[in-house]
Design a protein around this motif. Structure first.
Motif, short mmCIF file in Angstrom:
data_model
loop_
_atom_site.label_atom_id
_atom_site.label_comp_id
_atom_site.label_asym_id
_atom_site.label_seq_id
_atom_site.Cartn_x
_atom_site.Cartn_y
_atom_site.Cartn_z
N GLN A 76 0.57 -1.12 0.09
CA GLN A 76 0.09 0.14 -0.13
C GLN A 76 0.48 1.38 -0.13
O GLN A 76 2.24 1.13 0.66
CB GLN A 76 -1.10 0.32 1.31
CG GLN A 76 -2.09 -0.65 1.16
CD GLN A 76 -3.13 -0.90 2.47
OE1 GLN A 76 -2.65 0.11 3.20
NE2 GLN A 76 -3.74 -2.13 2.04
N ASN A 77 0.49 2.26 -0.55
CA ASN A 77 0.67 3.47 -0.60
C ASN A 77 0.52 4.36 0.66
O ASN A 77 -0.79 4.76 0.63
CB ASN A 77 1.05 3.75 -1.83
CG ASN A 77 1.29 3.35 -3.32
OD1 ASN A 77 2.62 3.33 -3.25
ND2 ASN A 77 0.85 3.54 -4.25
N LEU A 78 1.61 4.72 1.11
CA LEU A 78 1.38 5.68 2.51
C LEU A 78 2.15 7.00 2.35
O LEU A 78 3.42 6.94 1.76
CB LEU A 78 1.45 4.67 3.59
CG LEU A 78 0.91 3.47 4.47
CD1 LEU A 78 0.76 2.80 5.15
CD2 LEU A 78 -0.55 3.26 4.00
N VAL A 79 1.66 7.67 3.65
CA VAL A 79 1.88 8.44 3.49
C VAL A 79 3.08 9.25 4.87
O VAL A 79 2.41 8.58 6.09
CB VAL A 79 1.49 10.01 3.75
CG1 VAL A 79 1.74 11.57 3.40
CG2 VAL A 79 0.38 10.44 2.29
N LEU A 80 4.86 9.00 4.80
CA LEU A 80 5.27 9.48 6.44
C LEU A 80 5.32 10.78 6.05
O LEU A 80 5.56 11.92 5.57
CB LEU A 80 6.13 9.21 5.65
CG LEU A 80 7.43 8.88 6.99
CD1 LEU A 80 7.18 8.46 8.43
CD2 LEU A 80 9.37 7.87 6.65
N VAL A 81 5.14 11.74 7.37
CA VAL A 81 5.17 12.80 7.56
C VAL A 81 6.14 12.94 9.06
O VAL A 81 6.06 11.99 10.15
CB VAL A 81 4.13 13.67 8.64
CG1 VAL A 81 4.19 14.70 8.32
CG2 VAL A 81 2.96 13.01 7.57
N LYS A 82 7.23 13.85 8.83
CA LYS A 82 8.54 14.45 9.73
C LYS A 82 7.94 15.45 10.57
O LYS A 82 7.78 16.28 9.90
CB LYS A 82 9.81 14.44 9.35
CG LYS A 82 10.69 13.69 9.39
CD LYS A 82 11.47 14.36 9.42
CE LYS A 82 12.95 14.39 10.22
NZ LYS A 82 14.83 14.40 9.66
N PHE A 83 8.11 15.34 11.51
CA PHE A 83 7.38 16.12 12.50
C PHE A 83 8.73 16.91 13.58
O PHE A 83 9.02 16.05 13.85
CB PHE A 83 6.73 15.75 13.76
CG PHE A 83 5.47 15.39 12.95
CD1 PHE A 83 4.70 16.39 12.92
CD2 PHE A 83 5.21 13.98 13.36
CE1 PHE A 83 3.18 15.96 12.36
CE2 PHE A 83 3.95 13.71 12.77
CZ PHE A 83 3.18 14.66 12.66
N LEU A 84 9.37 17.97 13.48
CA LEU A 84 10.14 18.73 14.24
C LEU A 84 9.16 19.77 15.45
O LEU A 84 8.23 20.45 15.40
CB LEU A 84 10.88 20.06 13.52
CG LEU A 84 12.40 20.61 14.20
CD1 LEU A 84 13.45 19.68 14.68
CD2 LEU A 84 12.51 21.48 12.42
N ILE A 85 9.67 18.90 16.64
CA ILE A 85 10.29 19.39 17.59
C ILE A 85 10.70 20.30 18.63
O ILE A 85 12.03 20.38 18.23
CB ILE A 85 9.75 18.34 18.53
CG1 ILE A 85 9.12 17.47 18.21
CG2 ILE A 85 9.58 18.90 20.37
CD1 ILE A 85 7.92 17.26 17.42
N THR A 86 10.19 21.39 18.36
CA THR A 86 10.98 22.69 18.86
C THR A 86 10.42 23.06 20.32
O THR A 86 11.28 23.69 20.75
CB THR A 86 10.33 23.85 17.81
OG1 THR A 86 9.31 24.38 18.27
CG2 THR A 86 10.94 23.92 16.62
N GLU A 87 9.72 22.77 20.88
CA GLU A 87 9.20 22.73 21.91
C GLU A 87 10.00 21.03 23.12
O GLU A 87 9.63 20.25 23.02
CB GLU A 87 7.83 22.92 22.81
CG GLU A 87 7.87 24.22 21.93
CD GLU A 87 7.93 25.99 22.40
OE1 GLU A 87 8.00 25.55 23.46
OE2 GLU A 87 8.05 26.79 21.84
#
Length: 320
Positions: A76-87
Motif C-alpha cells: 500500500q502507498n502510505l504517507v510518511l510525515v516527519k515532525f520537528l519538535i521545537t519545544e
C-alpha cells in the motif's frame, strides 16, 4: 598583519549566506541554534497538509511538519510525515497525531492528543496517526442530500415551466396583461370614487345630519301617535268594509251603462242623425242665421239713420 580586501569580502559573503540560511530556517519554524528532535507518523492519506504546517497541543504550537514523503508498506502507498519538535516537552507513548482543520479555507494542522501512558517517546519514535474528517468532506456529506433534493427541485421546476410556457402562449399572456390592466383601472376608479364619496360626505355632512335628525323626529312622532295611526287604519278598514257592503257595484254598473248611452248619442250626433246631429253637420241653418243677423243689423242701422221712415208722430194729425 594586513588583511586583504578580498578576504574581507569573503567573510562578509559567508556571514550573509549564514544569516540567509538561518533566516530561512527561522521562517520555516526551525532554529539552527537549538537542539532538535524528530517524531514520525504514517497516514493513509492527507489533504492540504504541507511542510511547515503546525504541530500543536491544545492550539499551542510545539513544532511543525518537516517533510512529507510517500512510502510503501504491505503493498500500500502510505504517507510518511516527519515532525520537528521545537519545544522541550515530554510526549507519552501511544499519543495520537490527529490531522485537524484549522479554518474554513482548508488550512490543516496536526493536533497531539496525549495518552495516559507513563513512558515517553524518544527522538525518532513514531506516533499513532489519525485523520479527522475535513471540513470539506463534512460539508460535502451534509450537502449531498440537499444537492439531490435541489436537483429534483430544479427538474420539477423545469417541468412546471415547460407546462407553463405551453399553457401561457402569447395570446394568453396578452389576455392576462389586459386583465391586470383592467383590474388596475378598476382599482383606480374605485379609489377615485372613494375620494369623491369622502368629499361628498364632508360637504353634505350637515344635510345628512339634518336628515337623520328629521328621521329621528319622525320616528319619535310615529311612536307618540301610534294609537292615532292605529285608529286611522281601523277607520280605513271599516270604510273599506262599508264600501264592500254597499251597492257600489250596481252604481258603477249604472254609470257604465250611462257612459255607453252617452257614447252612442255622440256617435249619432257625429253621424248627423237627429236634430242635434243635423245642426252639427248641416251648415245651412248657420248660413240662414248669419244672413238673418246681417239683415237685422242693416235694419237697425237704417232705423237709426231714418227713424221717420218707420215712426210717424204728430200732435195735429198726420200730414199727407
Amino acid at each position: 598583519m594586513k588583511v586583504s580586501k578580498e578576504f574581507k569580502i569573503g567573510i562578509v559573503v559567508v556571514f550573509a549566506i549564514a544569516a540567509f540560511v538561518w533566516g530561512l530556517s527561522f521562517l520555516k519554524g526551525s532554529n539552527l541554534f537549538f537542539e532538535k528532535s524528530f517524531l514520525y507518523a504514517v497516514y493513509p492519506k492527507i489533504e492540504n497538509l504541507n511542510p511547515s504546517s503546525p504541530l500543536q497541543i491544545n492550539g499551542y504550537q510545539i513544532g511543525q511538519i518537516k517533510t512529507i514523503s510517500l512510502i510503501q508498506k504491505d503493498g500500500q502507498n502510505l504517507v510518511l510525515v516527519k515532525f520537528l519538535i521545537t519545544e522541550e516537552i515530554d510526549i507519552p507513548r501511544k499519543s495520537v497525531a490527529k490531522v485537524v482543520s484549522t479554518n474554513l479555507l482548508g488550512g490543516m494542522a496536526v493536533e497531539l492528543v496525549f495518552s495516559k501512558e507513563k513512558e515517553f517517546l524518544k527522538n525518532g519514535d513514531t506516533l499513532v496517526s489519525e485523520t479527522e474528517q475535513s471540513f470539506k468532506e463534512a460539508f460535502n456529506r451534509q450537502l449531498a442530500p440537499l444537492q439531490a433534493k435541489f436537483e429534483n427541485l430544479i427538474s420539477s421546476v423545469d417541468t412546471v415551466m415547460g407546462v407553463v410556457n405551453q399553457v401561457l402562449n402569447i395570446k394568453t399572456r396578452e389576455n392576462i396583461n389586459q386583465s391586470f390592466e383592467s383590474v388596475r383601472k378598476a382599482i383606480f376608479s374605485l379609489e377615485q370614487t372613494a375620494y369623491k364619496l369622502d368629499d361628498l360626505m364632508a360637504t353634505e355632512k350637515p344635510k345628512i345630519s339634518s336628515v337623520l335628525t328629521n328621521l329621528s323626529g319622525i320616528t319619535t312622532n310615529l311612536n307618540k301617535n301610534e294609537q292615532k295611526i292605529t285608529n286611522i287604519l281601523t277607520n280605513f278598514s271599516n270604510l273599506s268594509d262599508t264600501l264592500a257592503k254597499s251597492q257600489l257595484k250596481s252604481a258603477v254598473a249604472n254609470a257604465d251603462n250611462t257612459l255607453k248611452e252617452l257614447n252612442n248619442l255622440l256617435t249619432k250626433i257625429n253621424q248627423g242623425q237627429g236634430t242635434i246631429g243635423k245642426l252639427a253637420k248641416d251648415d245651412s241653418l248657420y248660413n240662414n242665421l248669419n244672413k238673418s243677423a246681417a239683415d237685422l243689423d242693416n235694419l237697425l242701422k237704417d232705423l237709426k239713420e231714418n227713424p221717420k221712415r218707420y215712426v210717424h208722430f204728430s200732435l195735429f194729425g198726420r200730414k199727407k
